[in-house]
Design an enzyme around this catalytic site. Structure first.
Site, PDB file in Angstrom:
ATOM      1  N   HIS A   1       0.835  -1.210   0.000  1.00 21.32           N
ATOM      2  CA  HIS A   1       0.000   0.000   0.000  1.00 21.32           C
ATOM      3  C   HIS A   1       0.870   1.261   0.000  1.00 21.32           C
ATOM      4  O   HIS A   1       0.701   2.146  -0.839  1.00 21.32           O
ATOM      5  CB  HIS A   1      -0.923  -0.033   1.225  1.00 21.32           C
ATOM      6  N   GLU A   2       1.796   1.309   0.935  1.00 22.27           N
ATOM      7  CA  GLU A   2       2.626   2.519   1.032  1.00 22.27           C
ATOM      8  C   GLU A   2       3.484   2.676  -0.220  1.00 22.27           C
ATOM      9  O   GLU A   2       3.660   3.777  -0.732  1.00 22.27           O
ATOM     10  CB  GLU A   2       3.507   2.492   2.289  1.00 22.27           C
TER      11      GLU A   2
HETATM   12  N1  0A1 Z   1      -1.658   7.905   4.305  1.00 24.61           N
HETATM   13  C1  0A1 Z   1      -1.441   6.819   5.198  1.00 24.61           C
HETATM   14  C2  0A1 Z   1      -2.275   6.839   6.416  1.00 24.61           C
HETATM   15  C3  0A1 Z   1      -1.975   7.825   7.445  1.00 24.61           C
HETATM   16  C4  0A1 Z   1      -2.834   8.870   7.636  1.00 24.61           C
HETATM   17  C5  0A1 Z   1      -2.666   9.759   8.669  1.00 24.61           C
HETATM   18  C6  0A1 Z   1      -1.602   9.546   9.486  1.00 24.61           C
HETATM   19  O1  0A1 Z   1      -1.421  10.378  10.553  1.00 24.61           O
HETATM   20  C7  0A1 Z   1      -2.438  11.179  10.908  1.00 24.61           C
HETATM   21  C8  0A1 Z   1      -0.724   8.517   9.312  1.00 24.61           C
HETATM   22  C9  0A1 Z   1      -0.917   7.660   8.276  1.00 24.61           C
HETATM   23  C10 0A1 Z   1      -1.848   5.552   4.498  1.00 24.61           C
HETATM   24  O2  0A1 Z   1      -2.855   5.530   3.812  1.00 24.61           O
HETATM   25  O3  0A1 Z   1      -1.185   4.557   4.679  1.00 24.61           O
HETATM   26 ZN    ZN Z   2      -2.944   5.047   2.044  1.00 24.94          ZN
END
Ligand code: 0A1
Ligand code: ZN
Length: 854
Positions: free
Chosen positions: A294-295
């Site tokens: 995913h990342e």
């Molecule tokens: N974008 C990341 C998820 C994520 C969102 C917010 C965060 O801190 C508030 C940390 C991670 C993902 O979709 O994996």
């Molecule tokens: Zn994500």
């Protein structure tokens, strides 16, 4: 500038109010002089008037910063500072902004911005954390090229992009790809790398590292393999290559979410990357593989093409979840992945969509964006993409995606941009389809059948219940995959996709020799609640004959559900028709063991409560729990020999491997063990616990023992063995709560938070206890109200430190309107107690208000 600075507490932000920032940022230079209590951040930012925006007053976000100095074009300035940021008079044309601020990472327990975890510096900037690092236009549509210098004694100092220089006490990084501030990352500490390399399909050599704390080196190999598989898959399936010289992953113990896709420097909750057979279960391995994918996939869907504003969050998240699900399906079993995803969708997203927190996949307003990292944005967002792909077909989907990357690479895009690409690539009008993004709630799809002289007709009616702020709904486009099965069990109509667009619509199949049995919504082709009145025989017939594995499983689930509902509402005995059909399926050695394990699992307590509530019956959590237990007992008594055989036959010889095939066998054997434990007093489970060499087997044995209240010795041994391993001890905390008897759940949780190893500052540990408490329906909703009070006490405590994690956990109360007046009154009192706290965070205030206002 509007009067109030954006983001003021209590202020609601609307999608409709979007305006671009008045300047573009040409480049950013940041210097960090690291110190736990007094880190200096020196910024030099080149602003150029944005020709596409009107010139408002110059506002930079900034929170919890101490401004040491500020200059414009080398001249000192004195900006006007508020709690949200600063404003300042600026020249007409382009100018250079320089500022020095001081921050205290060691005192940052919110885990947002720059903070410390086990002595290591790390960052989390999505969604709006960069403003806690320095003054900046902290919004995703402002993209720029970052150069970062880190000064400090830490042996490892990392940031985004490529390393450009390093020496005694410093390291410099340059990221050539323009990015929004939310993708900024910095890590510094005593870390060790697990290194590897990957050659992209165009021959570029990429250095890969997983950085961990010393001692965790032996838990990186699996994650590294997952990373390389992801890189290859994105090339093969989406034609997307990696675009830097280096890709780093860092494992951090204190993290609010699963992981974060910072450009070239992904930061992971250690629970989502560290894996070893002794400490991780099969489910952990699968999840780690999926999150790494995913990342990594975000590099294109999220980073290269980002979101114009946070309302567009599903643009990157829905698509990336869809991509990681396809990856898992390719790496493992497609049907098993689909079934597991639907179980999860119903458990988390349907619950959200049917309660006070329901919101569209693309919300239209929010107070705190961190409250919108939800199952709706992520999982329903992915379902919407799956439907789009089903409607246009695989080829057109691939063409549209290529166009998306060509047209929007380097952009901060919107859902409109995304849909336009599909319209242009396919010639389809997606106006009605777009309702999936704006309309909240789960559509109910009612089906009736008719048969007339060789023609079989299915009539569908769709209807979406009201949700907060949306009392009425319009019909949605529903892709309904249907197959027909003849009376002898042969498929007479293979899967065909019906496209429903009206509130009521009929579809006919003619030229049939006999009335068929329909298999509707194959592969769960749309995220709806299917309401199809069928009898037990038809369900059992589909369970035996459906060629679509998803619907085959669904037939078993609906049989189980029907049987359980009768036990709950009519005091019926466990249905022999269900038990008989189940026995046939689970002993069919031609079927994937993972599929059989899923078929043996009963619908969740939450699912049953929701169904009862919708049928106008107030669910009694204790009764639901008891009837599920009774059903499990009946399953064990119905087929003890078959279960014992399954247990024996599906033991996996040889060294532990986390792959899908042995994991499937273990899943089936362990499900059988769970049932057998009800008959043998725990003998087999105890033997397995003693002999197992991997966490999957150990944990299955331990939880089987816990569920019959006979785990004392093993539980103590488990603690002794693993007390130094934070991730394993999280399991120790959570399983005791999850498998307690409902009347004891709250007391068990209360005792555990008094344990010296309980650390509320660590979100994983907090979630281990309170996540398990809130997910144990009968325990949390025990009539004493102790579960409610305990959770509320701790939410109040945690909010002072970590609003984000606190707010997410408030969702435990979202189902409160399902229950009886007594429980509702107790929950309401707890919610009001939280709401009345002075200094409550914006995060928690928004959540509690939404839940209460239902
Ligand atoms: N974008 C990341 C998820 C994520 C969102 C917010 C965060 O801190 C508030 C940390 C991670 C993902 O979709 O994996
Ligand atoms: Zn994500």
């Amino acid at each position: 500038m509007k009067d109030a600075a954006p983001g003021t507490t209590g202020e609601t932000i609307y999608l409709a109010d979007y305006t671009p920032f008045g300047w573009t940022v040409e480049d950013v230079h940041l210097t960090f002089r690291l110190a736990p209590e007094s880190t200096r951040v020196i910024s030099k930012i080149r602003f150029v008037p944005n020709p596409e925006a009107s010139q408002e007053r110059f506002f930079l976000h900034g929170e919890e910063l101490t401004l040491v100095s500020a200059k414009i074009d080398g001249q000192s300035v004195s900006p006007e500072i508020t709690e949200q940021g600063l404003t300042c008079a600026v020249p007409e044309g382009a100018f250079t902004w320089e500022a020095e601020v001081e921050i205290a990472p060691a005192k940052n327990f919110a885990l947002e911005g720059l903070y410390m975890s086990n002595g290591m510096y790390c960052t989390q900037c999505e969604a709006e954390g960069f403003r806690k690092i320095t003054y900046y236009p902290d919004r995703p549509d402002v993209m720029s090229v970052f150069t970062v210098r880190i000064e400090g004694d830490e042996p490892v100092k990392l940031s985004n992009g490529n390393p450009v220089a390093s020496g005694e006490g410093f390291a410099e990084w340059h990221d050539p790809w323009p990015k929004p501030a939310y993708l900024f990352a910095l890590v510094a500490g005593e870390l060790v790398a697990h290194p590897d390399r990957f050659t992209t399909r165009s021959g570029k050599d990429v250095e890969l590292n997983i950085y961990v704390r010393p001692g965790d080196e032996d838990k990186c190999a699996f994650g590294m393999e997952a990373l390389k598989k992801s890189m290859k898959w994105d090339e093969d399936v989406y034609g997307r290559e990696y675009d830097l010289d280096i890709f780093n992953i860092v494992a951090v113990d204190d993290f609010n979410m699963g992981a974060m896709e910072n450009k070239g420097l992904n930061i992971f909750n250690s629970s989502c990357v560290l894996a070893s057979p002794e400490t991780s279960t099969d489910a952990n391995f699968e999840r780690i593989e999926a999150i790494i994918a995913h990342e990594y996939f975000h590099n294109w869907t999220g980073n290269r093409i980002t979101c114009r504003d946070w309302f567009q969050l599903c643009l990157k998240e829905g698509l990336t979840v869809f991509r990681d699900a396809s990856f898992t399906a390719d790496m493992r079993s497609e049907p098993v992945k689909r079934i597991s995803d639907v179980i999860d969708l119903r458990a988390r997203q349907f619950r959200e969509d049917n309660g006070p927190l329901a919101h569209p996949v693309r919300p239209e307003s929010f107070q705190e964006i961190n409250n919108f990292y939800t199952a709706t944005v992520y999982e329903k967002g992915a379902e919407v993409i799956g439907m789009l792909k089903r409607l246009v077909g695989d080829e057109a989907y691939a063409k549209a995606l290529d166009l998306y990357f060509d047209r929007h690479d380097g952009d901060a895009a919107t859902i409109e941009d995304w849909l336009k690409v599909f319209e242009d690539a396919t010639g389809r009008d997606l106006t009605q389809f777009k309702r999936w993004y704006s309309q909240a709630g789960t559509p109910r799809l009612r089906v009736s059948e008719s048969w007339d002289d060789g023609t079989f007709t299915l009539t569908f009616r769709q209807d979406t219940p009201p949700t907060p702020g949306q009392p009425t709904k319009l019909p949605q486009v529903l892709p309904i995959a249907v197959g027909l099965i003849g009376p002898n069990g042969d498929e007479v109509q293979e899967t065909t996709l019906l496209e429903m667009t009206e509130a009521e619509q009929s579809f006919s199949f003619s030229g049939l020799g006999a009335r068929p049995v329909p298999s509707i919504l194959r592969g769960f082709s749309a995220p709806v609640v299917l309401q199809h009145e069928t009898d037990t025989e038809t369900r059992a017939f589909l369970l035996a004959h459906d060629t679509d594995p998803y619907n085959r499983w669904e037939a078993g689930r609906s049989l189980a559900k029907q049987a359980l509902l009768r036990m709950i509402t009519e005091g019926a005995e466990p249905d022999p028709a269900y038990l008989g059909a189940l026995q046939t399926v689970i002993t069919d050695e031609t079927l994937d063991p993972a599929f059989r394990a899923l078929t043996l699992a009963l619908p969740s307590e939450d699912d049953l409560a929701q169904t009862l509530h919708e049928g106008g019956i107030t669910p009694d959590p204790q009764l639901i729990w008891e009837k599920r237990e009774e059903m499990r007992e009946a399953m064990a008594r119905w087929m003890p020999d078959q279960l014992a055989t399954l247990y024996r036959v599906h033991q996996v010889p040889g060294e532990y491997r986390p792959d899908a095939e042995p994991a499937a066998a273990r899943a089936l054997a362990n499900t059988a063990l769970g049932l057998l434990t009800r008959l043998d007093g725990g003998e087999a489970a105890r033997a397995q616990y003693a002999s197992a060499d991997n966490m999957t087997q150990k944990l299955a044995a331990l939880t089987a023992l816990l569920s019959i209240g006979a785990a004392e010795t093993e539980l103590a041994a488990f603690y002794e063995q693993w007390k130094e391993d934070r991730l394993v001890i999280d399991k120790w905390f959570s399983m005791q709560v999850a498998f307690a008897r409902p009347e004891e759940t709250a007391d068990v949780a209360a005792a555990l938070v008094a344990h010296p190893d309980f650390d509320m500052k660590n979100p994983n540990r907090f979630r281990a206890v309170f996540g398990a408490l809130s997910m144990s329906q009968a325990g949390f909703h025990a009539p004493s109200g102790k579960g409610y009070a305990l959770l509320a006490d701790w939410l109040i405590k945690l909010d002072a430190l970590n609003p984000q994690t606190t707010a997410r956990m408030c969702a435990a109360f979202q189902t409160w309107k399902r229950f009886d007046a007594g429980r509702q009154a107790m929950i309401k009192a707890e919610l009001e107690r939280i709401a009345a706290r002075e200094g409550l965070s914006r995060d928690v205030s928004e959540m509690v208000t939404r839940i209460l206002n239902h």
